[in-house]
Design a protein around this motif. Sequence first.
Motif, PDB file in Angstrom:
ATOM      1  N   VAL A   1      23.555  33.808  26.767  1.00  7.50           N
ATOM      2  CA  VAL A   1      24.166  32.711  27.512  1.00  7.50           C
ATOM      3  C   VAL A   1      23.864  32.950  28.988  1.00  7.50           C
ATOM      4  O   VAL A   1      24.268  33.966  29.546  1.00  7.50           O
ATOM      5  CB  VAL A   1      25.697  32.660  27.285  1.00  7.50           C
ATOM      6  CG1 VAL A   1      26.326  31.607  28.170  1.00  7.50           C
ATOM      7  CG2 VAL A   1      25.999  32.372  25.824  1.00  7.50           C
ATOM      8  N   PRO A   2      23.125  32.046  29.612  1.00  4.19           N
ATOM      9  CA  PRO A   2      22.773  32.273  31.016  1.00  4.19           C
ATOM     10  C   PRO A   2      23.989  32.135  31.939  1.00  4.19           C
ATOM     11  O   PRO A   2      24.703  31.146  31.890  1.00  4.19           O
ATOM     12  CB  PRO A   2      21.742  31.182  31.307  1.00  4.19           C
ATOM     13  CG  PRO A   2      22.035  30.108  30.316  1.00  4.19           C
ATOM     14  CD  PRO A   2      22.612  30.783  29.105  1.00  4.19           C
ATOM     15  N   THR A   3      24.228  33.160  32.730  1.00  7.07           N
ATOM     16  CA  THR A   3      25.277  33.092  33.751  1.00  7.07           C
ATOM     17  C   THR A   3      24.947  34.078  34.854  1.00  7.07           C
ATOM     18  O   THR A   3      24.374  35.139  34.588  1.00  7.07           O
ATOM     19  CB  THR A   3      26.683  33.386  33.184  1.00  7.07           C
ATOM     20  OG1 THR A   3      27.637  33.186  34.231  1.00  7.07           O
ATOM     21  CG2 THR A   3      26.810  34.786  32.634  1.00  7.07           C
ATOM     22  N   GLU A   4      25.262  33.707  36.065  1.00  7.57           N
ATOM     23  CA  GLU A   4      25.097  34.615  37.194  1.00  7.57           C
ATOM     24  C   GLU A   4      26.402  35.324  37.516  1.00  7.57           C
ATOM     25  O   GLU A   4      26.448  36.156  38.418  1.00  7.57           O
ATOM     26  CB  GLU A   4      24.583  33.844  38.409  1.00  7.57           C
ATOM     27  CG  GLU A   4      23.171  33.329  38.202  1.00  7.57           C
ATOM     28  CD  GLU A   4      22.632  32.625  39.424  1.00  7.57           C
ATOM     29  OE1 GLU A   4      22.972  33.022  40.560  1.00  7.57           O
ATOM     30  OE2 GLU A   4      21.878  31.658  39.241  1.00  7.57           O
ATOM     31  N   LEU A   5      27.459  34.980  36.798  1.00  8.55           N
ATOM     32  CA  LEU A   5      28.748  35.613  37.030  1.00  8.55           C
ATOM     33  C   LEU A   5      28.743  37.013  36.416  1.00  8.55           C
ATOM     34  O   LEU A   5      28.051  37.279  35.441  1.00  8.55           O
ATOM     35  CB  LEU A   5      29.868  34.772  36.420  1.00  8.55           C
ATOM     36  CG  LEU A   5      30.014  33.365  36.992  1.00  8.55           C
ATOM     37  CD1 LEU A   5      31.079  32.591  36.240  1.00  8.55           C
ATOM     38  CD2 LEU A   5      30.339  33.410  38.479  1.00  8.55           C
ATOM     39  N   ASN A   6      29.527  37.886  36.997  1.00  7.10           N
ATOM     40  CA  ASN A   6      29.633  39.256  36.515  1.00  7.10           C
ATOM     41  C   ASN A   6      30.867  39.400  35.638  1.00  7.10           C
ATOM     42  O   ASN A   6      31.937  38.893  35.972  1.00  7.10           O
ATOM     43  CB  ASN A   6      29.722  40.214  37.703  1.00  7.10           C
ATOM     44  CG  ASN A   6      28.440  40.225  38.479  1.00  7.10           C
ATOM     45  OD1 ASN A   6      27.420  40.675  37.990  1.00  7.10           O
ATOM     46  ND2 ASN A   6      28.473  39.700  39.696  1.00  7.10           N
ATOM     47  N   VAL A   7      30.705  40.104  34.522  1.00 12.12           N
ATOM     48  CA  VAL A   7      31.790  40.336  33.582  1.00 12.12           C
ATOM     49  C   VAL A   7      32.002  41.840  33.494  1.00 12.12           C
ATOM     50  O   VAL A   7      31.057  42.592  33.228  1.00 12.12           O
ATOM     51  CB  VAL A   7      31.437  39.772  32.180  1.00 12.12           C
ATOM     52  CG1 VAL A   7      32.561  40.045  31.190  1.00 12.12           C
ATOM     53  CG2 VAL A   7      31.117  38.290  32.267  1.00 12.12           C
ATOM     54  N   GLU A   8      33.246  42.271  33.729  1.00 12.36           N
ATOM     55  CA  GLU A   8      33.550  43.696  33.637  1.00 12.36           C
ATOM     56  C   GLU A   8      34.877  43.891  32.917  1.00 12.36           C
ATOM     57  O   GLU A   8      35.762  43.034  32.986  1.00 12.36           O
ATOM     58  CB  GLU A   8      33.588  44.339  35.024  1.00 12.36           C
ATOM     59  CG  GLU A   8      34.617  43.746  35.957  1.00 12.36           C
ATOM     60  CD  GLU A   8      34.597  44.333  37.352  1.00 12.36           C
ATOM     61  OE1 GLU A   8      34.266  45.529  37.518  1.00 12.36           O
ATOM     62  OE2 GLU A   8      34.930  43.599  38.289  1.00 12.36           O
ATOM     63  N   ASP A   9      34.999  45.006  32.209  1.00 12.78           N
ATOM     64  CA  ASP A   9      36.275  45.354  31.585  1.00 12.78           C
ATOM     65  C   ASP A   9      37.323  45.476  32.680  1.00 12.78           C
ATOM     66  O   ASP A   9      37.114  46.194  33.666  1.00 12.78           O
ATOM     67  CB  ASP A   9      36.179  46.690  30.843  1.00 12.78           C
ATOM     68  CG  ASP A   9      35.318  46.620  29.594  1.00 12.78           C
ATOM     69  OD1 ASP A   9      35.209  45.534  29.013  1.00 12.78           O
ATOM     70  OD2 ASP A   9      34.753  47.663  29.214  1.00 12.78           O
ATOM     71  N   PHE A  10      38.432  44.781  32.513  1.00 17.09           N
ATOM     72  CA  PHE A  10      39.472  44.819  33.534  1.00 17.09           C
ATOM     73  C   PHE A  10      40.703  44.140  32.952  1.00 17.09           C
ATOM     74  O   PHE A  10      40.627  43.023  32.441  1.00 17.09           O
ATOM     75  CB  PHE A  10      39.013  44.060  34.788  1.00 17.09           C
ATOM     76  CG  PHE A  10      39.786  44.397  36.026  1.00 17.09           C
ATOM     77  CD1 PHE A  10      39.308  45.352  36.908  1.00 17.09           C
ATOM     78  CD2 PHE A  10      40.976  43.753  36.307  1.00 17.09           C
ATOM     79  CE1 PHE A  10      40.010  45.663  38.072  1.00 17.09           C
ATOM     80  CE2 PHE A  10      41.677  44.051  37.467  1.00 17.09           C
ATOM     81  CZ  PHE A  10      41.197  45.007  38.341  1.00 17.09           C
ATOM     82  N   GLU A  11      41.852  44.786  33.030  1.00 17.30           N
ATOM     83  CA  GLU A  11      43.064  44.182  32.492  1.00 17.30           C
ATOM     84  C   GLU A  11      43.575  43.099  33.432  1.00 17.30           C
ATOM     85  O   GLU A  11      43.724  43.315  34.643  1.00 17.30           O
ATOM     86  CB  GLU A  11      44.148  45.236  32.310  1.00 17.30           C
ATOM     87  CG  GLU A  11      45.372  44.650  31.618  1.00 17.30           C
ATOM     88  CD  GLU A  11      46.373  45.704  31.203  1.00 17.30           C
ATOM     89  OE1 GLU A  11      47.571  45.419  31.339  1.00 17.30           O
ATOM     90  OE2 GLU A  11      45.949  46.781  30.774  1.00 17.30           O
ATOM     91  N   SER A  12      43.849  41.946  32.866  1.00 16.63           N
ATOM     92  CA  SER A  12      44.371  40.833  33.655  1.00 16.63           C
ATOM     93  C   SER A  12      45.735  41.193  34.230  1.00 16.63           C
ATOM     94  O   SER A  12      46.612  41.650  33.488  1.00 16.63           O
ATOM     95  CB  SER A  12      44.505  39.571  32.799  1.00 16.63           C
ATOM     96  OG  SER A  12      45.208  38.574  33.518  1.00 16.63           O
ATOM     97  N   PRO A  13      45.927  40.979  35.517  1.00 10.34           N
ATOM     98  CA  PRO A  13      47.245  41.224  36.100  1.00 10.34           C
ATOM     99  C   PRO A  13      48.262  40.139  35.696  1.00 10.34           C
ATOM    100  O   PRO A  13      49.431  40.246  36.037  1.00 10.34           O
ATOM    101  CB  PRO A  13      46.988  41.190  37.602  1.00 10.34           C
ATOM    102  CG  PRO A  13      45.753  40.385  37.768  1.00 10.34           C
ATOM    103  CD  PRO A  13      44.938  40.583  36.524  1.00 10.34           C
ATOM    104  N   TYR A  14      47.817  39.138  34.964  1.00 12.04           N
ATOM    105  CA  TYR A  14      48.679  38.016  34.583  1.00 12.04           C
ATOM    106  C   TYR A  14      49.129  38.075  33.127  1.00 12.04           C
ATOM    107  O   TYR A  14      49.664  37.112  32.611  1.00 12.04           O
ATOM    108  CB  TYR A  14      47.965  36.696  34.872  1.00 12.04           C
ATOM    109  CG  TYR A  14      47.570  36.590  36.313  1.00 12.04           C
ATOM    110  CD1 TYR A  14      48.495  36.259  37.291  1.00 12.04           C
ATOM    111  CD2 TYR A  14      46.259  36.869  36.713  1.00 12.04           C
ATOM    112  CE1 TYR A  14      48.133  36.192  38.628  1.00 12.04           C
ATOM    113  CE2 TYR A  14      45.892  36.805  38.054  1.00 12.04           C
ATOM    114  CZ  TYR A  14      46.831  36.476  38.998  1.00 12.04           C
ATOM    115  OH  TYR A  14      46.476  36.415  40.322  1.00 12.04           O
TER     116      TYR A  14
END
Length: 149
Positions: free
Chosen positions: A135-148
């Motif tokens: 899936v083309p995306t320029e956004l970065n995805v990283e493991d991270f717990e949502s503060p919400y």
Amino acid sequence: MGNSYRVTKYKGGGSAGGLSSPESEWTSYLDVGAKVGLEEYLIIEGQYVGFVRDVCKLSHVDRLEVQELEVFVEETNYKDGQKIVLPDALNVVREVLREQIWCKLVSEKVEFHFGYDYYMYVICPFELPELLKGVPTELNVEDFESPYI
């Protein structure tokens, strides 16, 4: 629900090692016209909207529920607890990014939470980077717990 990821437009690392915005970077819709042109802003906004669309399609989600709605404009078309079809949910993403409203978008399979400075969080039971291969995306995805959560 399982895995939590942070999705950002940022490329560089901060002092804590995660992706963060340099001081010169635009971090708000209010920066349009000052730090960023409308055309560039719309490209980035489109990447976030497309990301939500793609994750929903890949996880077979066609409806999301608006949760914890906060409204910062005179009126909005959405209500807390409202279940909306995907095209309408994508409009909600735009309104959140433009700081008109804030909410979580939630289904049984995936949740989207929105933070300050164009941080978006995705909570899902699957490995998101694996799901997004191809899936083309320029956004970065990283493991991270949502503060919400």
